[in-house]
Every structure is written in structure tokens, then in C-alpha cells.
Scaffold this active site. Structure first.
Site, PDB file in Angstrom:
ATOM      1  N   LYS A   1       7.611  11.223   0.616  1.00 47.59           N
ATOM      2  CA  LYS A   1       7.059  10.507   1.781  1.00 47.59           C
ATOM      3  C   LYS A   1       8.180   9.805   2.549  1.00 47.59           C
ATOM      4  CE  LYS A   1       6.114   6.374   1.385  1.00 47.59           C
ATOM      5  NZ  LYS A   1       5.809   4.966   1.219  1.00 47.59           N
TER       6      LYS A   1
ATOM      7  N   THR B   1       6.214   0.751   2.516  1.00 52.73           N
ATOM      8  CA  THR B   1       7.177   1.562   3.267  1.00 52.73           C
ATOM      9  C   THR B   1       6.363   2.560   4.080  1.00 52.73           C
ATOM     10  OG1 THR B   1       8.728   1.406   1.419  1.00 52.73           O
ATOM     11  CG2 THR B   1       9.194   3.067   3.093  1.00 52.73           C
TER      12      THR B   1
ATOM     13  N   LYS C   1      14.828   0.077   5.609  1.00 54.13           N
ATOM     14  CA  LYS C   1      14.328   0.635   4.335  1.00 54.13           C
ATOM     15  C   LYS C   1      14.403   2.169   4.346  1.00 54.13           C
ATOM     16  CE  LYS C   1      12.074   1.179   0.500  1.00 54.13           C
ATOM     17  NZ  LYS C   1      12.781   1.003  -0.762  1.00 54.13           N
TER      18      LYS C   1
ATOM     19  N   LEU D   1       0.846  -1.203   0.000  1.00 47.26           N
ATOM     20  CA  LEU D   1       0.000   0.000   0.000  1.00 47.26           C
ATOM     21  C   LEU D   1       0.875   1.244   0.000  1.00 47.26           C
ATOM     22  CD1 LEU D   1      -2.297  -1.572   2.693  1.00 47.26           C
ATOM     23  CD2 LEU D   1      -2.962  -1.153   0.312  1.00 47.26           C
ATOM     24  N   PRO D   2       0.290   2.423  -0.237  1.00 48.69           N
ATOM     25  CA  PRO D   2       1.148   3.617  -0.321  1.00 48.69           C
ATOM     26  C   PRO D   2       1.878   3.953   0.981  1.00 48.69           C
ATOM     27  CG  PRO D   2      -0.950   4.020  -1.422  1.00 48.69           C
ATOM     28  CD  PRO D   2      -1.074   2.701  -0.718  1.00 48.69           C
TER      29      PRO D   2
HETATM   30  P1  NAD Z   1       0.943   2.732  -5.869  1.00 49.96           P
HETATM   31  O1  NAD Z   1       0.326   3.982  -5.380  1.00 49.96           O
HETATM   32  O2  NAD Z   1       1.199   2.536  -7.327  1.00 49.96           O
HETATM   33  O3  NAD Z   1       0.052   1.463  -5.379  1.00 49.96           O
HETATM   34  C1  NAD Z   1      -0.664   1.409  -4.183  1.00 49.96           C
HETATM   35  C2  NAD Z   1      -1.943   0.600  -4.410  1.00 49.96           C
HETATM   36  O4  NAD Z   1      -2.625   0.482  -3.157  1.00 49.96           O
HETATM   37  C3  NAD Z   1      -2.910   1.273  -5.387  1.00 49.96           C
HETATM   38  O5  NAD Z   1      -3.346   0.340  -6.372  1.00 49.96           O
HETATM   39  C4  NAD Z   1      -4.082   1.703  -4.490  1.00 49.96           C
HETATM   40  O6  NAD Z   1      -5.335   1.710  -5.145  1.00 49.96           O
HETATM   41  C5  NAD Z   1      -4.015   0.634  -3.412  1.00 49.96           C
HETATM   42  N1  NAD Z   1      -4.698   1.047  -2.178  1.00 49.96           N
HETATM   43  C6  NAD Z   1      -4.598   2.241  -1.523  1.00 49.96           C
HETATM   44  N2  NAD Z   1      -5.390   2.236  -0.429  1.00 49.96           N
HETATM   45  C7  NAD Z   1      -6.006   1.021  -0.406  1.00 49.96           C
HETATM   46  C8  NAD Z   1      -6.956   0.415   0.455  1.00 49.96           C
HETATM   47  N3  NAD Z   1      -7.437   1.062   1.524  1.00 49.96           N
HETATM   48  N4  NAD Z   1      -7.372  -0.826   0.174  1.00 49.96           N
HETATM   49  C9  NAD Z   1      -6.895  -1.511  -0.902  1.00 49.96           C
HETATM   50  N5  NAD Z   1      -6.007  -0.975  -1.770  1.00 49.96           N
HETATM   51  C10 NAD Z   1      -5.561   0.266  -1.521  1.00 49.96           C
HETATM   52  O7  NAD Z   1       2.302   2.560  -5.027  1.00 49.96           O
HETATM   53  P2  NAD Z   1       3.576   1.662  -5.395  1.00 49.96           P
HETATM   54  O8  NAD Z   1       4.508   2.420  -6.267  1.00 49.96           O
HETATM   55  O9  NAD Z   1       3.111   0.311  -5.825  1.00 49.96           O
HETATM   56  O10 NAD Z   1       4.279   1.598  -3.954  1.00 49.96           O
HETATM   57  C11 NAD Z   1       3.729   0.818  -2.902  1.00 49.96           C
HETATM   58  C12 NAD Z   1       4.679   0.867  -1.713  1.00 49.96           C
HETATM   59  O11 NAD Z   1       5.959   0.364  -2.108  1.00 49.96           O
HETATM   60  C13 NAD Z   1       4.922   2.281  -1.160  1.00 49.96           C
HETATM   61  O12 NAD Z   1       4.997   2.220   0.233  1.00 49.96           O
HETATM   62  C14 NAD Z   1       6.274   2.665  -1.763  1.00 49.96           C
HETATM   63  O13 NAD Z   1       6.955   3.597  -0.951  1.00 49.96           O
HETATM   64  C15 NAD Z   1       6.962   1.308  -1.802  1.00 49.96           C
HETATM   65  N6  NAD Z   1       7.995   1.175  -2.843  1.00 49.96           N
HETATM   66  C16 NAD Z   1       7.751   1.608  -4.121  1.00 49.96           C
HETATM   67  C17 NAD Z   1       8.742   1.469  -5.086  1.00 49.96           C
HETATM   68  C18 NAD Z   1       8.511   1.948  -6.511  1.00 49.96           C
HETATM   69  O14 NAD Z   1       9.495   1.988  -7.279  1.00 49.96           O
HETATM   70  N7  NAD Z   1       7.296   2.293  -6.902  1.00 49.96           N
HETATM   71  C19 NAD Z   1       9.980   0.898  -4.749  1.00 49.96           C
HETATM   72  C20 NAD Z   1      10.181   0.435  -3.456  1.00 49.96           C
HETATM   73  C21 NAD Z   1       9.170   0.579  -2.502  1.00 49.96           C
END
Ligand code: NAD
Length: 335
Positions: free
Chosen positions: A281, A129, A204, A91-92
Site C-alpha cells: 500500500k 499512512t 512518511k 486506520l489502515p
Molecule cells: P491494522 O490493520 O492492524 O489496524 C487497523 C485497525 O483499524 C483494525 O483494528 C481495524 O479493525 C480498524 N478499522 C478499520 N476500519 C475501521 C473503521 N471504519 N472504523 C473503526 N475501526 C476501523 O493496521 P496497523 O498495522 O495498526 O497500521 C495502521 C496504520 O499505521 C496503517 O496506515 C499503517 O500503514 C501504519 N503503520 C503501521 C506500522 C506497522 O508496523 N504495523 C508502522 C508504521 C505505520
């Protein structure tokens, strides 16, 4: 229309639920489900996301690739928990994790409604994260409800998620780590037990403190070098083979054409990759926790301010890869 998830507690042990099918989660869930299906073709899979189109798209694509696989959609985290004893969340940030785990239709109230045996067989892996203390508090609640929960944030980005080469930084008991490791191995290459609950998140956040600062200085150097007349291909090659070598230059270089053998987000107008908003964030998580722990992060604070200014000045950069800070620097910073 695809039916939503039926509540089949008798098949919980064979079922895996994945909640959060965003940029990272959709790739991770695809690897997890496809590799698990190859290992055990009686496995069941459940997907859940706040955006219904994300689950339908994922489930339809997966079913097309694996016509004999059993995949369903859960409308809520409650349904996902009733269906599976293994639950992965991606999740975000902190508010979304609180919502998915603690809301009345969330994972933890559902665990409380299960038999002791079903609750104790449940293992939740959260790869978000988020704030270390929020992660620890939610894990303690899951434990009190009879289940196990690990913090397992990832490093490696969307490309690592797609290739199944992520690093998982895990905070949990030894026992939970042993149970989760085979599942994590289907999505990643390195699985590092960093210590008890919250330790994966702490690791992390420290890593992303380095990354956030590093990406800015690579952008500065690539911009300066070009203005001094250097070819970006030559400059990137020099840095990548010298003491300045780092992921931000050798994999995520922000100058189009600088890495002829690779395809970083700058080649796609900074689309995909790790959103600047997420880096803001993560730097915010580092600066907040640094205040609580009394450990100074002056470069982290400066980097957070630079990304925040970039997004204020160019709002479209918020969703673009954080290497787009190069564009902001190139177009001149606000005085
Ligand atoms: P994103 O915003 O693309 O995906 C998050 C998903 O969670 C979305 O599909 C959203 O609809 C869903 N969501 C939000 N609230 C929800 C709820 N209440 N119930 C169900 N689903 C819900 O984010 P991301 O890029 O996939 O990143 C996710 C996590 O991974 C974050 O914490 C980010 O910091 C971490 N991260 C991301 C990357 C990257 O390169 N994108 C790399 C390492 C770590």
C-alpha cells in the site's frame, strides 16, 4: 457486558477517544491512556474499532491494569466525537479514513452538529499512512466544520509503538501542532513538524519508499552471503558496522538467529511487525504520487512489483512482516 459510551459532552475536555485498535493502535492507545491517567486521574478514555472484540479486549485489559480508570466503548466515530475533544485515529488507509471522518455517523458530520465552542475545541490526530491528497482534503473538511485536524503518521513499527518511542511526522498549522504535541509525546519520542497539512504524510511516504527498497536488498544480501558460505551472524555484524548499515539489517534482519541480541519478526515466523500488504500500500502511495508530481521512482516501482509477486505466490505473506520477502526470494521467484 461492558456498557457502550455514554454521551457526556460536559466531560469532553477530559476525554480522549482512540479509533482503530489494530497492531499499532492498540499499543499506542495503551501508552497514551496509561500515561495520561498517571498525569490526571480524572481523565476519561474511549475506544472504538470496526471489530467489537478488539475494543472489548482492550478495555477489559486496560481496566484490569488501571481499576480506577474510566474507560468506555464507542459504537461509532460519532459517539467517540461526542464524548471527547481529543480524537486519535489509526486506520489502515485512505478508504477507512474517509469512512471514519466523512460517513454520516463519522467525525466530521458530528462536528457540524456541535456548538461552535465544542467544535472549535476538538482536535483530531490521524496517524494513518494514507494518500497525501485524501489527508489534505479530509483535514480541510474538518477545519470547515470548526475543528482542527493533523496528519501525524508514525515511524518505528509495532516495537516502537509498544515502547512509546515512535517518531511522529506532523502536517498541520503551528497552533494545532502546539496543542497536539503533549499528547503525541505520550506515545512517541520524536515529534517533527514537517510543514502544513499533508506534509507529515509526504515525509512518511518518502521514508517508506526508502524502507521498502532497503528491506529487499538486505534480504538479497543475506541470502547471497549465506550461499557464498558466510555465517549470517557474521554477515549481519559486518553490514551493521559498515556502510550498508540500516534499520532493515540491524533491527529487522530477515534471517533467524542473525541478530542474537534482538527478536525481529523472522524469529516468530514473520508474525507481528509491518504487514507486507501495508508495505505494498505504501509503495503504491509513493508510485501514485510520483506520477502526479513527475518525480521518477524506478526502484520504488520495482520494489512494489516484488512484494506484489511475493504475495501472489505466497498469499500467507500478505499479513506477515514485509521482511518475509526474504522467504520469497529464498524459495525462488516466479519466472
Ligand atoms: P491494522 O490493520 O492492524 O489496524 C487497523 C485497525 O483499524 C483494525 O483494528 C481495524 O479493525 C480498524 N478499522 C478499520 N476500519 C475501521 C473503521 N471504519 N472504523 C473503526 N475501526 C476501523 O493496521 P496497523 O498495522 O495498526 O497500521 C495502521 C496504520 O499505521 C496503517 O496506515 C499503517 O500503514 C501504519 N503503520 C503501521 C506500522 C506497522 O508496523 N504495523 C508502522 C508504521 C505505520
Amino acid at each position: 457486558m461492558r456498557p457502550t459510551c455514554r454521551i457526556l459532552t460536559h466531560s469532553r475536555s477530559k476525554s480522549i477517544s482512540f479509533i482503530g485498535l489494530g497492531r499499532m493502535g492498540s499499543e499506542m492507545a495503551y501508552n497514551l491512556f496509561s500515561k495520561r491517567f498517571t498525569e490526571a486521574n480524572d481523565s476519561r478514555f474511549v475506544v472504538c474499532d470496526a471489530i467489537p472484540a478488539a475494543t472489548t479486549r482492550f478495555a477489559d485489559n486496560f481496566q484490569k491494569q488501571f481499576p480506577r480508570a474510566h474507560i468506555t466503548i464507542a459504537a461509532t466515530p460519532e459517539e467517540a466525537t461526542l464524548a471527547s475533544e481529543m480524537i486519535v485515529t489509526m486506520l489502515p488507509s485512505s478508504p477507512h479514513v474517509r469512512q471514519v471522518y466523512l460517513n454520516s455517523s463519522g467525525i466530521i458530520p458530528t462536528l457540524r452538529s456541535l456548538s461552535q465552542a465544542d467544535a472549535s475545541s476538538t482536535i483530531c490526530i490521524d496517524s494513518t499512512t494514507l494518500d497525501v491528497q485524501v489527508g489534505r482534503d479530509v483535514a480541510a473538511e474538518a477545519h470547515a466544520a470548526g475543528g482542527a485536524m493533523l496528519d501525524a503518521p508514525v515511524s518505528g513499527g509495532v516495537s516502537g509503538a509498544k515502547a512509546g518511542t515512535l517518531s511522529f511526522l506532523v502536517g498541520s498549522s503551528e497552533q494545532a501542532f502546539s496543542r497536539a504535541s503533549p499528547i503525541l509525546a505520550l506515545m512517541g519520542q520524536r515529534i517533527i513538524h514537517c510543514g502544513p497539512s499533508g506534509s507529515g504524510l509526504a515525509a512518511k511516504i518518502c521514508n517508506n519508499l526508502v524502507l521498502g527498497v532497503e528491506q529487499i536488498v538486505v534480504a538479497e544480501a543475506m541470502l547471497l552471503g549465506q550461499r557464498l558460505g558466510l555465517d549470517p551472524v557474521v554477515l549481519a555484524s559486518v553490514i551493521n558496522n559498515s556502510t550498508g548499515a540500516c534499520w532493515s539489517s540491524s533491527v529487522n534482519n530477515p534471517v533467524p538467529g542473525a541478530l542474537p541480541e534482538k527478536s525481529p519478526p523472522c524469529e516468530r515466523d514473520f508474525d507481528g511487525g509491518f504487514a507486507t500488504a501495508l508495505m505494498i500500500k505504501d509503495l503504491g502511495l509513493a508510485t501514485e504520487v510520483s506520477k502526479l508530481s513527475g518525480s521518477p521512482v524506478p526502484l520504488g516501482e520495482a520494489a512494489e512489483g516484488i512484494y506484489a509477486d511475493a504475495v501472489e505466490r505466497y498469499p500467507e505473506l500478505s499479513k506477515k512482516d514485509f521482511s518475509s520477502v526474504y522467504r520469497y526470494l529464498g524459495e525462488g521467484r516466479k519466472e
